[in-house]
Design a protein around this motif. Structure first.
Motif, PDB file in Angstrom:
ATOM      1  N   TYR A   1       0.950  -1.449   0.278  1.00 27.28           N
ATOM      2  CA  TYR A   1      -0.016  -0.161  -0.090  1.00 27.28           C
ATOM      3  C   TYR A   1       0.879   1.729   0.365  1.00 27.28           C
ATOM      4  O   TYR A   1       0.070   2.033  -0.565  1.00 27.28           O
ATOM      5  N   GLN A   2       2.300   0.811   0.669  1.00 25.96           N
ATOM      6  CA  GLN A   2       2.920   2.816   0.083  1.00 25.96           C
ATOM      7  C   GLN A   2       3.613   2.697  -1.229  1.00 25.96           C
ATOM      8  O   GLN A   2       3.956   3.381  -0.826  1.00 25.96           O
ATOM      9  N   VAL A   3       3.593   1.871  -1.250  1.00 23.10           N
ATOM     10  CA  VAL A   3       4.396   2.418  -3.067  1.00 23.10           C
ATOM     11  C   VAL A   3       3.653   1.732  -3.935  1.00 23.10           C
ATOM     12  O   VAL A   3       3.560   2.512  -5.184  1.00 23.10           O
TER      13      VAL A   3
ATOM     14  N   TYR B   1       1.458 -10.355   4.334  1.00 20.76           N
ATOM     15  CA  TYR B   1       1.001  -8.848   4.981  1.00 20.76           C
ATOM     16  C   TYR B   1       1.227  -7.849   4.944  1.00 20.76           C
ATOM     17  O   TYR B   1       2.020  -8.297   6.532  1.00 20.76           O
ATOM     18  N   HIS B   2       1.780  -7.076   4.757  1.00 24.29           N
ATOM     19  CA  HIS B   2       1.668  -5.514   5.227  1.00 24.29           C
ATOM     20  C   HIS B   2       1.021  -4.666   5.351  1.00 24.29           C
ATOM     21  O   HIS B   2       1.045  -3.123   5.310  1.00 24.29           O
ATOM     22  N   TRP B   3      -0.697  -5.522   6.200  1.00 21.69           N
ATOM     23  CA  TRP B   3      -1.227  -4.307   6.969  1.00 21.69           C
ATOM     24  C   TRP B   3      -2.903  -4.073   5.784  1.00 21.69           C
ATOM     25  O   TRP B   3      -3.064  -3.149   6.965  1.00 21.69           O
ATOM     26  N   ASP B   4      -2.718  -4.755   4.891  1.00 21.31           N
ATOM     27  CA  ASP B   4      -4.179  -4.125   3.509  1.00 21.31           C
ATOM     28  C   ASP B   4      -4.626  -5.103   4.145  1.00 21.31           C
ATOM     29  O   ASP B   4      -4.974  -6.234   3.179  1.00 21.31           O
TER      30      ASP B   4
ATOM     31  N   LEU C   1       3.456 -12.502   8.596  1.00 17.96           N
ATOM     32  CA  LEU C   1       3.287 -10.317   8.924  1.00 17.96           C
ATOM     33  C   LEU C   1       4.440  -9.957   9.127  1.00 17.96           C
ATOM     34  O   LEU C   1       5.485 -10.348   8.983  1.00 17.96           O
ATOM     35  N   ASN C   2       4.423  -8.648   8.296  1.00 16.67           N
ATOM     36  CA  ASN C   2       4.751  -7.963   9.227  1.00 16.67           C
ATOM     37  C   ASN C   2       4.668  -6.949  10.459  1.00 16.67           C
ATOM     38  O   ASN C   2       3.217  -6.426  10.407  1.00 16.67           O
ATOM     39  N   GLU C   3       4.950  -7.044  11.634  1.00 15.74           N
ATOM     40  CA  GLU C   3       5.314  -6.528  12.759  1.00 15.74           C
ATOM     41  C   GLU C   3       3.234  -6.333  13.365  1.00 15.74           C
ATOM     42  O   GLU C   3       2.969  -5.482  13.147  1.00 15.74           O
ATOM     43  N   PRO C   4       2.930  -7.279  13.592  1.00 18.62           N
ATOM     44  CA  PRO C   4       1.679  -7.047  14.140  1.00 18.62           C
ATOM     45  C   PRO C   4       1.514  -6.585  15.147  1.00 18.62           C
ATOM     46  O   PRO C   4       0.816  -6.153  15.525  1.00 18.62           O
TER      47      PRO C   4
ATOM     48  N   VAL D   1      13.641  -8.757  12.109  1.00 16.74           N
ATOM     49  CA  VAL D   1      13.513  -7.939  12.854  1.00 16.74           C
ATOM     50  C   VAL D   1      13.255  -6.243  11.811  1.00 16.74           C
ATOM     51  O   VAL D   1      14.193  -6.256  11.346  1.00 16.74           O
ATOM     52  N   ASN D   2      12.655  -5.476  11.945  1.00 16.84           N
ATOM     53  CA  ASN D   2      12.470  -4.148  11.639  1.00 16.84           C
ATOM     54  C   ASN D   2      13.137  -3.206  13.167  1.00 16.84           C
ATOM     55  O   ASN D   2      12.444  -3.264  13.561  1.00 16.84           O
ATOM     56  N   TYR D   3      14.271  -2.361  13.002  1.00 20.36           N
ATOM     57  CA  TYR D   3      14.519  -2.114  14.260  1.00 20.36           C
ATOM     58  C   TYR D   3      14.497  -0.713  13.660  1.00 20.36           C
ATOM     59  O   TYR D   3      14.889  -0.410  12.490  1.00 20.36           O
ATOM     60  N   TYR D   4      14.055   0.749  14.069  1.00 12.46           N
ATOM     61  CA  TYR D   4      14.120   1.738  14.507  1.00 12.46           C
ATOM     62  C   TYR D   4      14.634   2.350  15.199  1.00 12.46           C
ATOM     63  O   TYR D   4      15.805   3.331  15.345  1.00 12.46           O
ATOM     64  N   CYS D   5      14.921   1.908  16.608  1.00  8.21           N
ATOM     65  CA  CYS D   5      14.655   2.484  18.079  1.00  8.21           C
ATOM     66  C   CYS D   5      14.114   2.558  19.343  1.00  8.21           C
ATOM     67  O   CYS D   5      13.680   1.218  19.595  1.00  8.21           O
TER      68      CYS D   5
ATOM     69  N   THR E   1      15.082  -7.180   8.761  1.00  9.46           N
ATOM     70  CA  THR E   1      14.133  -7.114   7.265  1.00  9.46           C
ATOM     71  C   THR E   1      13.674  -5.418   7.458  1.00  9.46           C
ATOM     72  O   THR E   1      12.992  -5.114   6.654  1.00  9.46           O
ATOM     73  N   GLU E   2      13.767  -4.149   8.409  1.00  9.23           N
ATOM     74  CA  GLU E   2      13.422  -2.970   7.932  1.00  9.23           C
ATOM     75  C   GLU E   2      14.543  -2.238   9.327  1.00  9.23           C
ATOM     76  O   GLU E   2      14.605  -2.441  10.235  1.00  9.23           O
ATOM     77  N   ASN E   3      15.369  -1.268   8.370  1.00  6.58           N
ATOM     78  CA  ASN E   3      15.733  -0.112   9.316  1.00  6.58           C
ATOM     79  C   ASN E   3      15.734   1.168   8.634  1.00  6.58           C
ATOM     80  O   ASN E   3      16.540   0.894   7.670  1.00  6.58           O
TER      81      ASN E   3
ATOM     82  N   ALA F   1      17.575  -2.676   3.852  1.00  6.92           N
ATOM     83  CA  ALA F   1      17.072  -1.031   3.900  1.00  6.92           C
ATOM     84  C   ALA F   1      15.671  -0.633   3.986  1.00  6.92           C
ATOM     85  O   ALA F   1      15.068  -1.301   3.400  1.00  6.92           O
ATOM     86  N   TRP F   2      15.106   0.084   4.826  1.00  6.30           N
ATOM     87  CA  TRP F   2      13.855   0.701   5.127  1.00  6.30           C
ATOM     88  C   TRP F   2      14.300   2.338   4.685  1.00  6.30           C
ATOM     89  O   TRP F   2      14.724   3.107   5.180  1.00  6.30           O
ATOM     90  N   THR F   3      13.953   2.480   3.713  1.00  2.61           N
ATOM     91  CA  THR F   3      12.950   2.007   2.110  1.00  2.61           C
ATOM     92  C   THR F   3      13.822   1.962   0.777  1.00  2.61           C
ATOM     93  O   THR F   3      14.189   3.227   0.929  1.00  2.61           O
TER      94      THR F   3
ATOM     95  N   PHE G   1       4.844   6.323   1.037  1.00  2.00           N
ATOM     96  CA  PHE G   1       3.061   6.678   1.925  1.00  2.00           C
ATOM     97  C   PHE G   1       3.358   6.443   3.391  1.00  2.00           C
ATOM     98  O   PHE G   1       2.940   4.665   3.401  1.00  2.00           O
ATOM     99  N   GLU G   2       3.909   6.978   4.021  1.00  2.03           N
ATOM    100  CA  GLU G   2       4.369   6.076   4.844  1.00  2.03           C
ATOM    101  C   GLU G   2       2.987   7.290   6.490  1.00  2.03           C
ATOM    102  O   GLU G   2       2.939   7.436   7.866  1.00  2.03           O
ATOM    103  N   TRP G   3       1.930   5.631   6.253  1.00  7.24           N
ATOM    104  CA  TRP G   3       0.956   5.017   6.068  1.00  7.24           C
ATOM    105  C   TRP G   3       0.802   6.734   7.119  1.00  7.24           C
ATOM    106  O   TRP G   3      -0.226   7.403   6.082  1.00  7.24           O
ATOM    107  N   SER G   4       0.327   7.155   8.408  1.00 11.03           N
ATOM    108  CA  SER G   4      -0.900   7.930   8.888  1.00 11.03           C
ATOM    109  C   SER G   4      -0.230   9.803   8.328  1.00 11.03           C
ATOM    110  O   SER G   4      -0.467  10.989   8.971  1.00 11.03           O
TER     111      SER G   4
ATOM    112  N   ARG H   1       9.347  10.871   4.478  1.00 11.31           N
ATOM    113  CA  ARG H   1      10.301  10.424   4.067  1.00 11.31           C
ATOM    114  C   ARG H   1      11.482   9.131   4.696  1.00 11.31           C
ATOM    115  O   ARG H   1      12.629  10.224   5.063  1.00 11.31           O
ATOM    116  N   PHE H   2      11.383   8.308   3.802  1.00 11.63           N
ATOM    117  CA  PHE H   2      12.457   7.193   4.894  1.00 11.63           C
ATOM    118  C   PHE H   2      13.293   6.544   3.889  1.00 11.63           C
ATOM    119  O   PHE H   2      14.332   6.152   3.397  1.00 11.63           O
ATOM    120  N   GLY H   3      13.602   6.931   2.557  1.00 14.59           N
ATOM    121  CA  GLY H   3      13.611   6.610   0.688  1.00 14.59           C
ATOM    122  C   GLY H   3      15.802   6.647   1.025  1.00 14.59           C
ATOM    123  O   GLY H   3      15.654   7.292   1.619  1.00 14.59           O
TER     124      GLY H   3
HETATM  125  C1  FCB Z   1       7.517   0.488  10.235  1.00 18.36           C
HETATM  126  C2  FCB Z   1       6.557  -0.258   9.364  1.00 18.36           C
HETATM  127  C3  FCB Z   1       6.801  -0.054   7.227  1.00 18.36           C
HETATM  128  C4  FCB Z   1       7.006   1.585   8.046  1.00 18.36           C
HETATM  129  C5  FCB Z   1       8.344   2.294   9.151  1.00 18.36           C
HETATM  130  C6  FCB Z   1       8.835   2.984   8.924  1.00 18.36           C
HETATM  131  O1  FCB Z   1       6.333   0.386  11.161  1.00 18.36           O
HETATM  132  O2  FCB Z   1       6.698  -1.945   8.716  1.00 18.36           O
HETATM  133  O3  FCB Z   1       6.116   0.370   6.850  1.00 18.36           O
HETATM  134  O4  FCB Z   1       6.084   2.790   7.799  1.00 18.36           O
HETATM  135  O5  FCB Z   1       7.641   1.445   9.722  1.00 18.36           O
END
Ligand code: FCB
Length: 448
Positions: A18-20, A119-122, A163-166, A289-293, A358-360, A405-407, A412-415, A421-423
């Motif tokens: 849905y984001q792209v 499943y990434h949320w749609d 699943l992505n991030e249940p 593992v999707n890691y941001y902070c 799987t994301e950072n 790398a995310w992304t 489209f960064e959800w809400s 921009r994360f690209g």
């Molecule tokens: C994660 C989501 C991904 C993106 C990044 C910033 O929680 O899996 O789709 O929105 O955050």
């Protein structure tokens, strides 16, 4: 070895349907909860939606060429359930399957290995109308859709994530309502956790086959207590329970954390679901593992008088605390060591299990210069620091197998819509031009 990483280490970038993709009404795609949510006034910060997004549905070949040109060898994308089964149950939509076949075949033509998330949320809107993830039937419908998809595409896609991030699906979707479907159901959000994990387990059981690898992408994170006080340590226990243990323990140890069920008043309801645990705990080939902070939490004195919608049912008084670390545009503190800490935590629960990042990544307010460049030095720093953590772990013999790398492209960064921009590649949404940022160029140089 290249730059301290073994030859077999997987380097990739990730996106989500849905984001792209855009093309929301094309080729028989049905509406998802994100179409409904994004078109509801007030839900998306800048009033945008995913109707067009990056037009990846039409430009995917160009995007995969770009990914390959950066030296990346793996593409993690997600499959939109409403393209395959438009109303969530029933017959498959052949053009939807054909799209993902073209996408996967294009990856293979460019020497890029496809990694698909189912499943990434749609969620198909029709299933939300029937109760969404709060009802058990959704887990079974997910299994059916996944089995159709895997049955048709397993010749070209070998690596699968259920699943992505249940955590987000449950606690942002049904807890604080920040994500689709935007419901605020208190502790009932934990029912969504169980049905998501059940959907994962049913799917693994239905699709696992020789020659493939099967996993799940979670967003666990270190949770620190703001002080050594008993109240703050208890706050950290509660949030760690909801964020991490509520997922890792059923998946890896076959039991839900009793303290979390007690905190949320859900002990009895979960007791009645115990028969599902062996399915949920079936062996995995890897965890993503999707890691941001990390998060640091405190518990101010006493319960709050009127708990509002929250991602922390039963612990609404627990607050996140600013510890003075530098932050990204999302307000997320930057702590690369947190990536090591969370990977080590999982490794202790499952010592042999291969792990992938799987994301950072990070959001910053990028500027396209008159020269047509994007000098995203802060994102570059973030990327370098987190890649260095991975290199150290790998050199210590830790079973970390890849980094995504995310992304790949701003999206489209959800809400937050298009306001974040994360690209590693910039997107001009008026022309759909793609411009490699400095961070993307660094990754290319690093990999070459
Ligand atoms: C994660 C989501 C991904 C993106 C990044 C910033 O929680 O899996 O789709 O929105 O955050």
């Amino acid at each position: 070895m290249t730059n301290g990483f073994p030859e077999g280490f997987t380097w990739g970038a990730a996106t989500a349907s849905y984001q792209v993709e855009g093309a929301v009404s094309e080729d028989g795609r049905g509406p998802s909860i994100w179409d409904t949510f994004a078109h509801t006034p007030g839900r998306i910060a800048d009033g945008t939606n995913g109707d067009v997004a990056d037009d990846h549905y039409h430009l995917f070949a160009e995007d995969i060429r770009l990914l390959a040109d950066l030296g990346l060898k793996a593409y993690r994308f997600s499959i939109a359930w409403p393209r395959i089964v438009p109303t969530g149950s029933g017959a498959a939509n052949a053009p939807g399957l054909a799209f993902y076949r073209r996408l996967a075949e294009t990856c293979l033509e460019y020497g890029v290995t496809p990694y698909a998330t189912l499943y990434h949320w749609d969620l198909p809107q029709a299933l939300e109308d029937a109760g969404g993830w709060l009802v058990r039937d959704t887990a079974e419908r997910f299994r059916d859709y996944a089995a159709i998809t895997h049955g048709e595409l397993s010749d070209v896609i070998k690596h699968w994530m259920t699943l992505n991030e249940p955590w987000c699906s449950a606690f942002l979707g049904y807890g604080n309502g920040e994500h689709a479907p935007g419901r605020t159901e208190g502790a009932d959000a934990l029912k969504a956790v169980h049905h998501l994990l059940l959907g994962h387990g049913l799917t693994l059981d239905a699709i696992r086959a020789e020659g493939g690898t099967y996993g799940i992408a979670l967003n666990p994170a270190p949770i620190h207590a703001a002080s050594d006080s008993a109240a703050d340590r208890d706050a950290a226990r509660r949030v760690d329970g909801l964020r991490n243990r509520m997922f890792l323990e059923p998946l890896l140890s076959g039991a839900y954390p009793a303290d979390v069920l007690a905190d949320t008043g859900m002990t009895e309801w979960f007791g009645a679901q115990e028969g599902d645990l062996p399915l949920i705990a079936a062996p995995l080939d890897f965890i993503g593992v999707n890691y941001y902070c990390p998060t640091t939490v405190a518990a101010p004195d006493g319960p709050i008088s009127t708990p509002g919608p929250s991602t922390q049912p039963g612990s609404e008084n627990v607050v996140a605390v600013d510890t003075g670390l530098p932050r990204t545009q999302m307000g997320w503190p930057i702590e690369p060591r947190g990536l090591r800490d969370i990977l080590v935590t999982i490794n202790k629960l499952a010592p042999e299990l291969p792990l992938y990042v799987t994301e950072n990544g990070s959001a910053y307010p990028d500027v396209l210069t008159a020269e047509g460049t994007v000098e995203d030095d802060e994102r570059l720093d973030y990327l370098q620091q987190h890649v260095a953590v991975c290199r150290d772990l790998v050199s210590e013999g830790f079973p970390l197998k890849g980094y995504f790398a995310w992304t790949l492209i701003d999206n489209f960064e959800w809400s937050w819509g298009h306001s974040r921009r994360f690209g590693i590649v910039y997107v001009d949404y008026t022309t759909q031009a793609r411009i490699v940022k400095k961070s993307g160029q660094w990754l290319k140089d690093f990999l070459s």
